[in-house]
Design a protein around this motif. Sequence first.
Motif, PDB file in Angstrom:
ATOM      1  N   ASP A  94      -6.813  -8.215  19.633  1.00 44.55           N
ATOM      2  CA  ASP A  94      -7.044  -9.390  20.479  1.00 44.55           C
ATOM      3  C   ASP A  94      -8.457  -9.928  20.290  1.00 44.55           C
ATOM      4  OD1 ASP A  94      -4.484  -9.199  21.470  1.00 44.55           O
ATOM      5  OD2 ASP A  94      -5.073  -7.859  23.122  1.00 44.55           O
ATOM      6  N   ALA A  95      -9.408  -9.013  20.157  1.00 41.81           N
ATOM      7  CA  ALA A  95     -10.813  -9.429  20.078  1.00 41.81           C
ATOM      8  C   ALA A  95     -11.079 -10.360  18.890  1.00 41.81           C
ATOM      9  CB  ALA A  95     -11.710  -8.200  20.001  1.00 41.81           C
ATOM     10  N   ILE A  96     -10.368 -10.154  17.765  1.00 40.17           N
ATOM     11  CA  ILE A  96     -10.659 -10.980  16.580  1.00 40.17           C
ATOM     12  C   ILE A  96     -10.136 -12.410  16.726  1.00 40.17           C
ATOM     13  CG2 ILE A  96     -10.785  -9.049  14.947  1.00 40.17           C
ATOM     14  CD1 ILE A  96      -7.957  -9.987  13.954  1.00 40.17           C
ATOM     15  N   ARG A  97      -9.334 -12.661  17.752  1.00 40.56           N
ATOM     16  CA  ARG A  97      -8.806 -14.031  17.960  1.00 40.56           C
ATOM     17  C   ARG A  97      -9.664 -14.820  18.938  1.00 40.56           C
ATOM     18  NH1 ARG A  97      -5.709 -14.474  13.583  1.00 40.56           N
ATOM     19  NH2 ARG A  97      -4.917 -12.393  13.211  1.00 40.56           N
ATOM     20  N   ARG A  98     -10.735 -14.196  19.449  1.00 36.48           N
ATOM     21  CA  ARG A  98     -11.576 -14.891  20.430  1.00 36.48           C
ATOM     22  C   ARG A  98     -12.281 -16.086  19.791  1.00 36.48           C
ATOM     23  NH1 ARG A  98     -14.553  -9.756  22.269  1.00 36.48           N
ATOM     24  NH2 ARG A  98     -12.921  -8.704  23.415  1.00 36.48           N
ATOM     25  N   PRO A  99     -12.535 -17.138  20.613  1.00 35.33           N
ATOM     26  CA  PRO A  99     -13.218 -18.318  20.073  1.00 35.33           C
ATOM     27  C   PRO A  99     -14.562 -18.001  19.409  1.00 35.33           C
ATOM     28  CG  PRO A  99     -12.262 -18.830  22.214  1.00 35.33           C
ATOM     29  CD  PRO A  99     -12.052 -17.358  22.001  1.00 35.33           C
ATOM     30  N   ALA A 100     -15.295 -17.006  19.918  1.00 31.86           N
ATOM     31  CA  ALA A 100     -16.612 -16.698  19.325  1.00 31.86           C
ATOM     32  C   ALA A 100     -16.448 -16.225  17.879  1.00 31.86           C
ATOM     33  CB  ALA A 100     -17.308 -15.610  20.146  1.00 31.86           C
ATOM     34  N   VAL A 101     -15.382 -15.490  17.610  1.00 31.59           N
ATOM     35  CA  VAL A 101     -15.128 -15.016  16.248  1.00 31.59           C
ATOM     36  C   VAL A 101     -14.683 -16.196  15.391  1.00 31.59           C
ATOM     37  CG1 VAL A 101     -13.649 -13.528  14.831  1.00 31.59           C
ATOM     38  CG2 VAL A 101     -14.541 -12.680  17.025  1.00 31.59           C
ATOM     39  N   HIS A 102     -13.793 -16.988  15.972  1.00 24.60           N
ATOM     40  CA  HIS A 102     -13.282 -18.162  15.275  1.00 24.60           C
ATOM     41  C   HIS A 102     -14.440 -19.058  14.810  1.00 24.60           C
ATOM     42  CE1 HIS A 102      -9.920 -20.725  14.347  1.00 24.60           C
ATOM     43  NE2 HIS A 102     -10.630 -21.752  14.768  1.00 24.60           N
ATOM     44  N   ALA A 103     -15.470 -19.149  15.656  1.00 24.00           N
ATOM     45  CA  ALA A 103     -16.587 -20.058  15.371  1.00 24.00           C
ATOM     46  C   ALA A 103     -17.398 -19.630  14.153  1.00 24.00           C
ATOM     47  CB  ALA A 103     -17.493 -20.149  16.600  1.00 24.00           C
ATOM     48  N   VAL A 104     -17.416 -18.350  13.820  1.00 28.87           N
ATOM     49  CA  VAL A 104     -18.287 -17.911  12.720  1.00 28.87           C
ATOM     50  C   VAL A 104     -17.538 -17.408  11.487  1.00 28.87           C
ATOM     51  CG1 VAL A 104     -20.230 -17.332  14.227  1.00 28.87           C
ATOM     52  CG2 VAL A 104     -18.529 -15.571  13.706  1.00 28.87           C
ATOM     53  N   VAL A 105     -16.219 -17.192  11.614  1.00 27.33           N
ATOM     54  CA  VAL A 105     -15.528 -16.486  10.524  1.00 27.33           C
ATOM     55  C   VAL A 105     -15.508 -17.258   9.200  1.00 27.33           C
ATOM     56  CG1 VAL A 105     -13.196 -17.221  11.217  1.00 27.33           C
ATOM     57  CG2 VAL A 105     -13.477 -15.135   9.898  1.00 27.33           C
ATOM     58  N   ALA A 106     -15.390 -18.588   9.263  1.00 23.64           N
ATOM     59  CA  ALA A 106     -15.318 -19.341   7.998  1.00 23.64           C
ATOM     60  C   ALA A 106     -16.624 -19.177   7.218  1.00 23.64           C
ATOM     61  CB  ALA A 106     -15.031 -20.815   8.269  1.00 23.64           C
ATOM     62  N   GLN A 107     -17.731 -19.133   7.967  1.00 20.15           N
ATOM     63  CA  GLN A 107     -19.030 -18.977   7.302  1.00 20.15           C
ATOM     64  C   GLN A 107     -19.155 -17.576   6.684  1.00 20.15           C
ATOM     65  OE1 GLN A 107     -22.136 -20.291   9.932  1.00 20.15           O
ATOM     66  NE2 GLN A 107     -23.638 -20.254   8.261  1.00 20.15           N
ATOM     67  N   VAL A 108     -18.703 -16.575   7.419  1.00 19.05           N
ATOM     68  CA  VAL A 108     -18.730 -15.207   6.891  1.00 19.05           C
ATOM     69  C   VAL A 108     -17.866 -15.128   5.623  1.00 19.05           C
ATOM     70  CG1 VAL A 108     -18.016 -12.818   7.359  1.00 19.05           C
ATOM     71  CG2 VAL A 108     -19.197 -14.140   9.137  1.00 19.05           C
ATOM     72  N   ALA A 109     -16.698 -15.787   5.694  1.00 20.79           N
ATOM     73  CA  ALA A 109     -15.746 -15.723   4.569  1.00 20.79           C
ATOM     74  C   ALA A 109     -16.214 -16.531   3.361  1.00 20.79           C
ATOM     75  CB  ALA A 109     -14.366 -16.215   5.024  1.00 20.79           C
ATOM     76  N   SER A 110     -17.246 -17.350   3.544  1.00 18.22           N
ATOM     77  CA  SER A 110     -17.691 -18.167   2.411  1.00 18.22           C
ATOM     78  C   SER A 110     -18.718 -17.419   1.547  1.00 18.22           C
ATOM     79  CB  SER A 110     -18.307 -19.481   2.906  1.00 18.22           C
ATOM     80  OG  SER A 110     -19.549 -19.209   3.522  1.00 18.22           O
ATOM     81  N   LEU A 111     -19.154 -16.252   1.982  1.00 15.47           N
ATOM     82  CA  LEU A 111     -20.195 -15.516   1.250  1.00 15.47           C
ATOM     83  C   LEU A 111     -19.602 -14.738   0.073  1.00 15.47           C
ATOM     84  CD1 LEU A 111     -22.054 -14.123   4.412  1.00 15.47           C
ATOM     85  CD2 LEU A 111     -22.684 -16.134   3.033  1.00 15.47           C
ATOM     86  N   GLY A 112     -20.159 -14.949  -1.109  1.00 13.98           N
ATOM     87  CA  GLY A 112     -19.620 -14.324  -2.323  1.00 13.98           C
ATOM     88  C   GLY A 112     -19.552 -12.804  -2.229  1.00 13.98           C
ATOM     89  N   GLY A 113     -20.586 -12.195  -1.684  1.00 16.82           N
ATOM     90  CA  GLY A 113     -20.632 -10.737  -1.592  1.00 16.82           C
ATOM     91  C   GLY A 113     -19.550 -10.196  -0.664  1.00 16.82           C
ATOM     92  N   ILE A 114     -19.270 -10.935   0.377  1.00 23.22           N
ATOM     93  CA  ILE A 114     -18.232 -10.514   1.329  1.00 23.22           C
ATOM     94  C   ILE A 114     -16.858 -10.661   0.677  1.00 23.22           C
ATOM     95  CG2 ILE A 114     -17.110 -11.094   3.533  1.00 23.22           C
ATOM     96  CD1 ILE A 114     -19.887  -9.671   3.680  1.00 23.22           C
ATOM     97  N   ARG A 115     -16.650 -11.764  -0.016  1.00 23.38           N
ATOM     98  CA  ARG A 115     -15.348 -11.973  -0.661  1.00 23.38           C
ATOM     99  C   ARG A 115     -15.095 -10.886  -1.708  1.00 23.38           C
ATOM    100  NH1 ARG A 115     -13.185 -16.176   1.445  1.00 23.38           N
ATOM    101  NH2 ARG A 115     -11.309 -15.756   0.266  1.00 23.38           N
ATOM    102  N   ALA A 116     -16.127 -10.563  -2.465  1.00 24.94           N
ATOM    103  CA  ALA A 116     -15.942  -9.539  -3.501  1.00 24.94           C
ATOM    104  C   ALA A 116     -15.466  -8.232  -2.866  1.00 24.94           C
ATOM    105  CB  ALA A 116     -17.251  -9.335  -4.259  1.00 24.94           C
TER     106      ALA A 116
END
Length: 228
Positions: A94-116
């Motif tokens: 449930d916690a990962i669906r919170r608006p606060a997570v939603h607000a930052v996840v796209a930015q986290v997912a855009s990082l090359g090191g994280i995607r790798a």
Amino acid sequence: MQDADKRVTAVVAIDGPAGAGKSTVARRVASCLGLLYLDTGAMYRALALKALSAGLGPDDEAALVQLLANSDIHVAEDPDRQLHVWLDGRDVTDAIRRPAVHAVVAQVASLGGIRAGMVDRQRSLAEEGGVVMDGRDIGTYVLPHAPFKFFLTASLEARVARRHRELAAQGFLVPAATLQRDIVERDRMDSTRAVAPLQQAPDAHVIDTTNLTADQVVQEILAVVRGR
Ligand code: DC
């Protein structure tokens, strides 16, 4: 499920923008085919949640890569086929669906090191056996040799309405105009990032889900998979 089904359906990749209906459909397809279901967005969300708790900014790539290296992220269904996401042994479904997570996840997912790091984990999971994986870059980048690739789309209005219903079910009432702005911005970020952007694989079956029920989409996917 038939053995023949299992052989031909070992890997099913389902991509598309937010709100196209991927996770509902992917979960049902996996259940019908007796395959594992992996929601890759949930993995990025789990890391974003951990970053928030650790007080890290969504653009602090070095710290986030280190955080990911020290994270145990696990996505699994319980015996009732409810999907659970575990972060370091804690159920964060449930916690990962919170608006606060939603607000930052796209930015986290855009990082090359994280995607790798995430892609390595996703590929190892696929190597373990048959899987239905949904995300943005599964057919193009994570599993480019997947025998079955689908790209789900839907009109902006339909995607806004779905997101509205999803959030309302969790008790969050967000105006449609706000959701629409959010989805447009998310599409922009997911499609324009440098590494593995949201893109339709040239060999993907495209399904416009705007006027289809989830069941209709599932049937269309199963027909393709079983028809081969
Ligand atoms: O599908 P979702 O909304 O749970 O995905 C969360 C975020 O993660 C979204 O911004 C897109 C991103 N994502 C990604 O970049 N690659 C994936 N394979 C899955 C999700």
